[in-house]
Design a protein around this motif. Structure first.
Motif: not given
Length: 99
Positions: A1-6
Motif C-alpha cells: 500500500m505504501y509503494i502504491t501511494k509513492k
C-alpha cells in the motif's frame, strides 16, 4: 500500500511538472505563413535599400579591390632607396615630417 501511494504521488508530481513547464514554453511559430510579397518585390525593396549590404561587407573585407599601382619607374625606386641608405631613424623622421 505504501509503494502504491509513492507511485501515485510520483505520477501526480510528474504531471504537475509537465503542465507547469508547458505553461511557460514559448508558443510554436508557424513558418508556413507567407508575407504576401513576391520574390521580385522583395528583391526590388532590397535594391532600393542599398543592395545586399551583407554581401558588400563580405566583399570589402575578404575581397578588397586591388591597390593602385605605383607610378614610379624602377630607376626612380632604386634612386630613392640608395638616397635613403644610412641612418634609418633619421631618414624615417625626415621622410615623415617634411611632407
Amino acid at each position: 500500500m505504501y509503494i502504491t501511494k509513492k507511485i501515485a504521488a510520483t505520477v501526480v508530481f510528474a504531471c504537475t511538472a509537465i503542465v507547469t513547464v508547458s505553461a511557460f514554453a514559448e508558443p510554436s511559430t508557424d513558418t508556413s505563413v507567407s508575407s504576401g510579397k513576391t520574390r521580385a518585390e522583395v528583391i526590388a525593396e532590397m535594391e532600393q535599400a542599398g543592395g545586399n549590404l551583407g554581401r558588400k561587407n563580405y566583399e570589402a573585407t575578404f575581397n578588397p579591390s586591388p591597390v593602385r599601382a605605383s607610378t614610379k619607374t624602377r630607376a626612380e625606386v632604386k634612386a630613392e632607396l640608395s638616397e635613403n641608405r644610412g641612418d634609418v631613424a633619421r631618414n624615417n623622421y625626415l621622410n615623415t615630417t617634411s611632407r
